[in-house]
Write a protein that holds these residues in place. Structure first.
Motif, PDB file in Angstrom:
ATOM      1  N   PHE A 165       0.934  -1.945  -0.078  1.00 27.23           N
ATOM      2  CA  PHE A 165      -0.400   0.063  -0.043  1.00 27.23           C
ATOM      3  C   PHE A 165       0.510   1.345   0.340  1.00 27.23           C
ATOM      4  N   SER A 213      -4.649   3.847  -1.565  1.00 25.62           N
ATOM      5  CA  SER A 213      -4.247   2.871  -2.528  1.00 25.62           C
ATOM      6  C   SER A 213      -5.125   1.634  -1.205  1.00 25.62           C
ATOM      7  N   CYS A 234      -2.372  -4.731  -5.422  1.00 26.24           N
ATOM      8  CA  CYS A 234      -2.800  -3.935  -4.223  1.00 26.24           C
ATOM      9  C   CYS A 234      -4.016  -3.167  -5.249  1.00 26.24           C
TER      10      CYS A 234
END
Length: 272
Positions: free
Chosen positions: A160, A206, A236
């Motif tokens: 992330f 994210s 992600c």
């Protein structure tokens, strides 16, 4: 030279981010130019420091910065004068306070709080354009909360964070993710409240982009845990756009603006 802390609000839309850049407008450069006009002792090339260097398009309602000025100022007069010199830029000084010389807006901070606003409705957002991220499909808040629960605590957040992140370590402690629902005409606004001692570059965007996929039904909630464990940026979900993101608060051992807000006074001490 006395040091002053500033609580800053801004619309990030017209700026290339907080950090001063040679050829593009920045929040930092705008405030520094106003300080130079206000206080001749604020030398050309002098820098102010902020708690968080927000990206292009990201807003703030509680950014904190500090600067060393050439002479003492009454905090109220300093706030008023700076706001006059800032006009008509979409930047406002909400409060100013004199702080100890070892106070540092970034290194003295113990926590940051962000808000992300996600609007789900089919009709275009007219009044909130540039202030929210809009999707046209409904979202399942319960599923997003279930997915978010996997991220709370101390983890390796490699998945992330941006590949351009300059943090030394991907290990971060996420203290809180709260998702609230707010009805709007013909839709719902979902607000993501995140708190941590510090964040990685693009970490909030994210996380929210990934949770949106969960809310839309494209991801099961458990896939968030799998993505976290992968420690791989490719795992992600999409990184959501910046316009829904706000830096809403910065926490210190004591409140720099205690005299205004009525909180506990700031304590001197070396930044860590």
């Amino acid at each position: 030279m006395p040091r002053y802390a500033f609580k800053v609000e801004y619309d990030g839309g017209p700026f290339a981010g907080w950090q001063a850049q040679a050829s593009q407008p920045s929040v930092q450069g705008t405030i520094e130019a106003a300080l130079a006009r206000l206080d001749p002792g604020f030398a050309a090339g002098a820098r102010i420091a902020a708690a968080g260097r927000t990206d292009a398009g990201v807003h703030a309602t509680g950014q904190v910065a500090h600067a060393d000025l050439a002479r003492p100022w009454d905090p109220f007069r300093l706030t008023e004068a700076l706001n006059w010199h800032l006009g008509p830029a979409p930047v406002a000084i909400l409060a100013a306070a004199e702080v100890p010389g070892d106070f540092h807006a970034r290194f003295s901070a113990r926590g940051r709080r962000y808000l992300f606003r996600l609007l789900a409705r089919r009709a275009p957002s007219v009044l909130e354009r540039g202030l929210v991220w809009q999707v046209r499909h409904p979202l399942d808040a319960g599923a997003m909360r279930e997915g978010a629960a996997h991220l709370v605590g101390r983890h390796d957040f490699t998945t992330f964070r941006s590949t351009m992140c300059q943090a030394r370590s991907p290990l971060k402690t996420l203290d809180r993710i709260e998702i609230t629902e707010h009805p709007v005409p013909h839709g719902t606004e979902y607000r993501f409240h995140l708190a941590a001692p510090s964040f990685l570059h693009n970490q909030v965007r994210s996380i929210v982009g990934t949770l949106e996929r969960v809310g839309a039904g494209a991801w099961p909630p458990g896939r968030v845990a799998d993505a976290l464990a992968a420690r791989d940026r490719a795992a992600c979900g999409p990184v959501c756009p910046p316009q829904g993101l706000y830096l809403v608060g910065v926490d210190y051992p004591g409140d720099p603006f205690a005299a205004i807000s009525g909180g506990a006074p700031i304590r001197a001490g070396s930044p860590s």
